[in-house]
Enzyme design. Structure first.
Site, PDB file in Angstrom:
ATOM      1  N   LYS A   1       0.572  -0.831   0.131  1.00 49.38           N
ATOM      2  CA  LYS A   1      -0.353  -0.163  -0.003  1.00 49.38           C
ATOM      3  C   LYS A   1       1.212   1.266  -0.178  1.00 49.38           C
ATOM      4  O   LYS A   1       1.804   1.186   0.731  1.00 49.38           O
ATOM      5  CB  LYS A   1      -1.041   0.042   1.493  1.00 49.38           C
ATOM      6  CG  LYS A   1      -1.355   1.156   1.237  1.00 49.38           C
ATOM      7  CD  LYS A   1      -3.142   0.902   2.499  1.00 49.38           C
ATOM      8  CE  LYS A   1      -3.905   1.876   2.517  1.00 49.38           C
ATOM      9  NZ  LYS A   1      -4.897   1.882   3.343  1.00 49.38           N
TER      10      LYS A   1
ATOM     11  N   SER B   1      -9.461   2.059   2.670  1.00 45.58           N
ATOM     12  CA  SER B   1      -9.004   2.663   2.348  1.00 45.58           C
ATOM     13  C   SER B   1      -8.139   1.950   1.329  1.00 45.58           C
ATOM     14  O   SER B   1      -7.296   1.858   0.148  1.00 45.58           O
ATOM     15  CB  SER B   1      -8.223   3.476   2.766  1.00 45.58           C
ATOM     16  OG  SER B   1      -7.496   2.715   4.125  1.00 45.58           O
TER      17      SER B   1
ATOM     18  N   SER C   1     -10.084  -0.786   6.827  1.00 41.60           N
ATOM     19  CA  SER C   1      -9.039  -0.222   5.896  1.00 41.60           C
ATOM     20  C   SER C   1      -8.771  -1.339   5.036  1.00 41.60           C
ATOM     21  O   SER C   1      -8.282  -1.358   3.935  1.00 41.60           O
ATOM     22  CB  SER C   1      -8.697   0.889   6.059  1.00 41.60           C
ATOM     23  OG  SER C   1      -9.169   1.866   6.370  1.00 41.60           O
TER      24      SER C   1
END
Lengths: 494, 95
Positions: A76, A151, A175
């Protein structure tokens, strides 16, 4: 490759059936072909291939190899990688290259993983759909008109679409678990303090935690073990031994008391998800579990408490983006509005840089947090939220006196359509209603695939456990996996 | 409670965010619905409840104060939007 998993690939790498370079080339080709999913925001084939080649030479030379030797892992874009673009899905950090590695990255490198690009995310990890990304939304591989969740949407999509066997995300209010659920993969949020946050670009420091995405529980266990453990560089990382999650995985837990919260299966839950969760409860009963109802009376206050605590911390953490040391600086910061004529140029520079660098959701949360901490309101809002946070944790402590895990849906709905909730922040915030309390209480949770809707969208099952119960959670999830085949389903991608 | 446009403008200044008049309008509406939503926490009686700053029971963590390696200057300056050979450049603070 379109149906591979990490542990099988590791066996093939170790036996010499494939090389790391071949594997990396295969995944790069697939990631490029599926570029329309927008899972990756930075992916440099040469950087990937040079790591893979180095691994192959190391293997040929007979040198000792780490636990992930040659396996691609996508990261990420909120985790710092030394010298590589790390942009947090934001214009603010468009050209930012960190001067050091996050500890999770250091550990992946030590485990001989091949770092496979940076994945798309909501800006500064603020969002539930990856639609606040400055790079545009990630798309759900099961239905490309739907959101990936967020997210950590890009990390979920990268695994779900088999562009990589493993990835790392971060989970501040759901997330990792929510995008895992929406994309039909396994996602785990460890206990607060289990994985070092050093080099994780902070959103809400008391809630943020790094966690793995994978196709199955064993692969998630492998990746968690590689990154977990105490780190002197993160004062909130906890000094407890890291169990060998993989070694114990096939042994069902000695005690299998499964808690169900009746309100979590009531109003507001999509009926197809409810029936999948009720099926999952039957699977556990058939496996010998005792299922009993538990009460989490304060959980309905989880979302409002979170939307004070997280923005408060965000308003403080994101104060560092002031156009001075790194990040975007506005070229023109002359006064524009009547109220700006008395503001010093330095302050105007900061205000203009932040206005240009941040997107709407980030601004909204900074404003909300600044308000919740401001003189005259802090007691009524921020401090009250921290007290409610205590009540939420007390609920979990009481419940885990009676059961070993709590079973629930991960998300109240399957993936919704792109754009459906972008104009209504509150509706978006409610996507995290089942996941958010775990962050407030600091406990671990995971999401595993447990069904598909009639329209073919994945459904996720969430298991929560007490602090540092990751081993039990993984073993409990494995009981479900052994009895079902949802984790083997893959989207049909051309 | 409801936040006025002026109050939201003051929050924006505290947060060092320049907002356009349109943004100010939109944020005032959105912040008010969020504040109304989070106000439900006021329903709870939290007398004698200790605030919880994070979920895990760790307190002050101390380490020895030893000199370690620091980031070399060039690496620290590498991401600066405006710099010279030895520091970060900002608009004048004093006239």
């Amino acid at each position: 490759m379109a149906s591979a998993n990490a542990i099988e690939l590791l066996a093939q790498l170790n036996s010499g059936a494939i090389t790391s370079e071949e594997l990396a080339r295969g995944y790069l080709e697939r990631a490029e072909r599926l570029g329309r999913l927008n899972a990756f925001v930075h992916l440099d084939p040469e950087v990937v291939l040079s790591q893979a080649r180095a691994l192959d030479s190391k293997r040929r030379a007979g040198q000792p190899l780490g636990a992930l030797a040659g396996l691609p892992v996508a990261i990420k874009d909120v985790l710092c990688v030394d010298g590589e673009l790390t942009t947090c899905g934001s214009r603010m950090l468009k050209n930012f290259r960190p001067p050091y590695d996050a500890t999770a990255i250091t550990r992946l490198k030590a485990a001989d993983a091949v770092l496979f690009g940076k994945t798309n995310m909501d800006e500064f990890a603020m969002g539930s759909s990856t639609e606040t990304s400055a790079y545009g939304p990630a798309r759900n591989p099961w239905n490309e008109e739907c959101i990936a969740g967020g997210s950590s949407g890009g990390s979920a999509v990268a695994v779900a679409a088999d562009c990589v066997p493993l990835s790392l995300g971060t989970d501040t209010g759901g997330s990792v678990r929510q995008p895992a659920s929406l994309c039909g993969v396994v996602g785990l949020k460890p206990t607060y303090g289990r994985v070092s946050r050093y080099g994780l670009i902070a959103y809400a420091s008391s809630l943020d935690q790094i966690g793995p995405f994978a196709h199955n529980v064993a692969d998630a266990a492998l990746l968690l073990k590689a990154v977990a453990g105490h780190d002197a560089l993160d004062a909130t990382s906890v000094n407890l031994p890291v169990p060998d999650y993989l070694a114990s995985l096939e042994t069902p837990p000695e005690s299998l008391r499964v808690g169900v919260v009746p309100e979590f299966l009531g109003a507001g839950l999509d009926p197809e998800i409810e029936s999948a969760i009720r099926e999952a409860i039957k699977v556990y009963e058939a496996a010998g579990a005792t299922v009993k109802e538990v009460a989490l009376p304060h959980s309905k206050y989880g979302v409002p408490a979170y939307y004070l605590v997280a923005p408060a911390e965000c308003s403080s953490n994101l104060a560092r983006y002031d156009g001075t040391i790194y990040g975007h600086r506005a070229e023109d910061f002359r006064p524009q509005y009547p109220n700006e004529k008395d503001i010093a140029p330095l302050v105007l520079m900061m205000m203009a840089s932040r206005a240009e660098g941040f997107g709407a959701e980030v601004k909204r949360r900074i404003m909300l947090g600044t308000f919740a901490l401001s003189a005259g309101y802090a007691d009524q809002f921020y401090n009250q939220a921290l007290k409610v946070r205590r009540l939420i944790k007390n609920d979990f402590d009481a419940a885990f006196g009676e059961v070993d895990v709590i079973l629930s849906p991960t998300s109240p709905t399957p993936a919704f359509r792109l754009g459906e909730k972008t104009s209504d922040p509150l509706a978006m915030y409610l996507s995290d209603i089942y996941t958010i309390t775990a962050n407030l209480a600091g406990i671990p949770g995971l999401s595993i695939p447990c069904g598909l809707t009639k329209s073919g969208l994945p459904i996720g099952l969430q298991l929560l456990g007490p602090a540092f119960s990751e081993e039990t959670l993984l073993r409990t999830a494995r009981v479900f996996e052994k009895a079902t085949d949802w984790h083997t389903k893959r989207p049909e991608l051309m | 409670m409801a936040l006025s446009i002026d109050e939201v403008a003051k929050v924006a200044l505290l947060a060092r965010l320049r907002l356009t008049p349109e943004e100010l309008q939109t944020f005032t509406g959105q912040l008010n619905s969020i504040v109304e939503f989070v106000e439900q926490l006021q329903q709870l009686d939290t007398t004698n409840v200790e605030p919880l700053a994070h979920g895990i029971d760790i307190h002050n963590v101390f380490r020895d104060d030893v000199l370690g390696p620091s980031l070399p200057r060039e690496k620290a300056l590498a991401n600066a939007p405006k710099r010279n050979s030895e520091g970060f450049l900002v608009p004048a603070v004093l006239d």
